[in-house]
Scaffold this motif. Structure first.
Motif, mmCIF file in Angstrom:
data_model
loop_
_atom_site.group_PDB
_atom_site.id
_atom_site.type_symbol
_atom_site.label_atom_id
_atom_site.label_comp_id
_atom_site.label_asym_id
_atom_site.label_seq_id
_atom_site.Cartn_x
_atom_site.Cartn_y
_atom_site.Cartn_z
ATOM 1 N N VAL A 36 0.853 -1.186 0.000
ATOM 2 C CA VAL A 36 0.000 0.000 0.000
ATOM 3 C C VAL A 36 0.894 1.242 0.000
ATOM 4 O O VAL A 36 1.735 1.409 0.882
ATOM 5 C CB VAL A 36 -0.948 0.013 1.216
ATOM 6 N N VAL A 37 0.714 2.085 -1.022
ATOM 7 C CA VAL A 37 1.483 3.319 -1.157
ATOM 8 C C VAL A 37 0.562 4.482 -0.804
ATOM 9 O O VAL A 37 -0.505 4.631 -1.397
ATOM 10 C CB VAL A 37 2.034 3.482 -2.590
ATOM 11 N N ARG A 38 0.972 5.285 0.170
ATOM 12 C CA ARG A 38 0.151 6.402 0.650
ATOM 13 C C ARG A 38 0.763 7.745 0.249
ATOM 14 O O ARG A 38 1.959 7.948 0.378
ATOM 15 C CB ARG A 38 0.034 6.371 2.167
ATOM 16 N N VAL A 39 -0.111 8.652 -0.202
ATOM 17 C CA VAL A 39 0.293 10.037 -0.449
ATOM 18 C C VAL A 39 -0.343 10.851 0.675
ATOM 19 O O VAL A 39 -1.567 10.852 0.838
ATOM 20 C CB VAL A 39 -0.193 10.540 -1.819
ATOM 21 N N ASN A 40 0.487 11.501 1.461
ATOM 22 C CA ASN A 40 0.028 12.272 2.620
ATOM 23 C C ASN A 40 0.119 13.766 2.303
ATOM 24 O O ASN A 40 1.146 14.230 1.815
ATOM 25 C CB ASN A 40 0.888 11.939 3.842
ATOM 26 N N PHE A 41 -0.963 14.492 2.600
ATOM 27 C CA PHE A 41 -1.021 15.928 2.323
ATOM 28 C C PHE A 41 -0.920 16.725 3.612
ATOM 29 O O PHE A 41 -1.172 16.213 4.703
ATOM 30 C CB PHE A 41 -2.329 16.272 1.598
ATOM 31 N N THR A 42 -0.612 18.005 3.474
ATOM 32 C CA THR A 42 -0.476 18.888 4.632
ATOM 33 C C THR A 42 -1.821 19.235 5.252
ATOM 34 O O THR A 42 -1.871 19.718 6.384
ATOM 35 C CB THR A 42 0.239 20.198 4.243
ATOM 36 N N GLU A 43 -2.900 19.012 4.515
ATOM 37 C CA GLU A 43 -4.260 19.258 5.019
ATOM 38 C C GLU A 43 -5.230 18.442 4.176
ATOM 39 O O GLU A 43 -4.858 17.874 3.156
ATOM 40 C CB GLU A 43 -4.598 20.750 4.939
ATOM 41 N N ALA A 44 -6.479 18.377 4.614
ATOM 42 C CA ALA A 44 -7.494 17.629 3.871
ATOM 43 C C ALA A 44 -7.692 18.243 2.488
ATOM 44 O O ALA A 44 -7.769 19.467 2.345
ATOM 45 C CB ALA A 44 -8.813 17.621 4.639
ATOM 46 N N VAL A 45 -7.743 17.367 1.476
ATOM 47 C CA VAL A 45 -7.903 17.811 0.095
ATOM 48 C C VAL A 45 -8.963 16.978 -0.617
ATOM 49 O O VAL A 45 -9.315 15.885 -0.183
ATOM 50 C CB VAL A 45 -6.568 17.723 -0.697
ATOM 51 N N THR A 46 -9.449 17.531 -1.720
ATOM 52 C CA THR A 46 -10.335 16.799 -2.627
ATOM 53 C C THR A 46 -9.695 16.835 -4.014
ATOM 54 O O THR A 46 -8.798 17.631 -4.272
ATOM 55 C CB THR A 46 -11.742 17.426 -2.693
ATOM 56 N N LEU A 47 -10.187 15.978 -4.885
ATOM 57 C CA LEU A 47 -9.740 15.977 -6.274
ATOM 58 C C LEU A 47 -10.980 16.154 -7.131
ATOM 59 O O LEU A 47 -11.856 15.301 -7.166
ATOM 60 C CB LEU A 47 -9.025 14.672 -6.622
ATOM 61 N N SER A 48 -11.074 17.298 -7.776
ATOM 62 C CA SER A 48 -12.275 17.624 -8.547
ATOM 63 C C SER A 48 -12.061 17.351 -10.033
ATOM 64 O O SER A 48 -10.950 17.059 -10.479
ATOM 65 C CB SER A 48 -12.643 19.094 -8.332
ATOM 66 N N GLY A 49 -13.133 17.472 -10.769
ATOM 67 C CA GLY A 49 -13.054 17.314 -12.217
ATOM 68 C C GLY A 49 -12.945 15.878 -12.666
ATOM 69 O O GLY A 49 -12.522 15.611 -13.789
ATOM 70 N N GLY A 50 -13.308 14.925 -11.809
ATOM 71 C CA GLY A 50 -13.247 13.521 -12.196
ATOM 72 C C GLY A 50 -11.838 13.047 -12.481
ATOM 73 O O GLY A 50 -11.618 12.111 -13.240
ATOM 74 N N GLY A 51 -10.876 13.707 -11.883
ATOM 75 C CA GLY A 51 -9.477 13.428 -12.178
ATOM 76 C C GLY A 51 -8.928 12.211 -11.463
ATOM 77 O O GLY A 51 -9.622 11.513 -10.721
ATOM 78 N N THR A 52 -7.649 11.988 -11.683
ATOM 79 C CA THR A 52 -6.912 10.921 -11.014
ATOM 80 C C THR A 52 -5.514 11.424 -10.668
ATOM 81 O O THR A 52 -5.010 12.363 -11.277
ATOM 82 C CB THR A 52 -6.741 9.662 -11.900
ATOM 83 N N MET A 53 -4.934 10.776 -9.677
ATOM 84 C CA MET A 53 -3.526 10.994 -9.360
ATOM 85 C C MET A 53 -2.806 9.738 -9.825
ATOM 86 O O MET A 53 -3.179 8.630 -9.441
ATOM 87 C CB MET A 53 -3.321 11.202 -7.866
ATOM 88 N N ALA A 54 -1.802 9.901 -10.663
ATOM 89 C CA ALA A 54 -1.038 8.767 -11.180
ATOM 90 C C ALA A 54 0.354 8.764 -10.550
ATOM 91 O O ALA A 54 1.012 9.806 -10.475
ATOM 92 C CB ALA A 54 -0.934 8.855 -12.695
ATOM 93 N N LEU A 55 0.763 7.600 -10.092
ATOM 94 C CA LEU A 55 2.078 7.426 -9.481
ATOM 95 C C LEU A 55 2.858 6.391 -10.280
ATOM 96 O O LEU A 55 2.291 5.390 -10.716
ATOM 97 C CB LEU A 55 1.956 6.912 -8.046
ATOM 98 N N THR A 56 4.128 6.613 -10.455
ATOM 99 C CA THR A 56 4.999 5.613 -11.064
ATOM 100 C C THR A 56 6.055 5.248 -10.041
ATOM 101 O O THR A 56 6.669 6.119 -9.424
ATOM 102 C CB THR A 56 5.669 6.160 -12.346
#
Length: 176
Positions: free
Chosen positions: A38-58
């Motif tokens: 399990v790979v976690r991306v941790n942010f400095t505060e609560a966030v949302t992702l709008s626009g039906g987007g995705t976050m891609a990691l390699t």
């Protein structure tokens, strides 16, 4: 005359959300074929992702020459998350050179924003703080290579042995 200060609490949030770190939601160790990391991306505060987007990691775990890609859909962010994650399932041929599993590329479609609607700058792998990538926070090794026999030896004397005699044999493998 009433002051606004006396009747309301107003907070102004003009700070853009940032990536705080990349971490593992999986214990340190060595993972072979079928292992789930399990790979976690941790942010400095609560966030949302709008626009039906995705976050891609390699990741730098490679199957031959093809890097491993993970996708975190907008739904994973819900109505505000400080941590989002994706699961990397190890396949045959994947490997890292040591405990150096890292995010080497990061991209976002859509807009990451905090709950005050401050949008992050466009995020990429350079936004992972120095010393806060996966290998900095975890000790995970990906190894799907099969052990091979390197040598078979004995300390017993040369000679002929009969049925029932004991010969001590030492087999050395390429890995434990």
């Amino acid at each position: 005359l009433t002051n606004l200060d006396d009747t309301r609490t107003i907070r102004v949030d003009g700070i853009r959300p940032l990536i705080a770190s990349i971490s593992a939601g999986t214990p340190d160790g060595t993972y072979g074929t079928g292992g789930a990391i399990v790979v976690r991306v941790n942010f400095t505060e609560a966030v949302t992702l709008s626009g039906g987007g995705t976050m891609a990691l390699t990741l730098n775990s490679e199957n031959g020459v093809t890097p491993v890609s993970l996708s975190i859909p907008a739904v994973s962010f819900g109505t505000g998350a400080t941590t989002v994650s994706a699961t990397y399932t190890v396949v045959s041929g994947d490997s890292t050179s040591a405990a150096d599993l890292n995010v080497t590329d990061l991209s976002v479609t859509g807009t990451i924003q905090d709950l005050a609607l401050n949008a992050s700058d466009p995020l990429d792998e350079t936004d992972i703080p120095s010393g806060q990538n996966l290998a900095d926070n975890s000790s995970i090794i990906v190894d799907t290579n099969s052990a091979i026999i390197e040598s078979i030896t004995t300390d017993d004397a040369d000679g002929d042995y009969n049925i029932g005699d004991t010969v001590h044999v030492k087999v050395t493998f390429s890995e434990g």
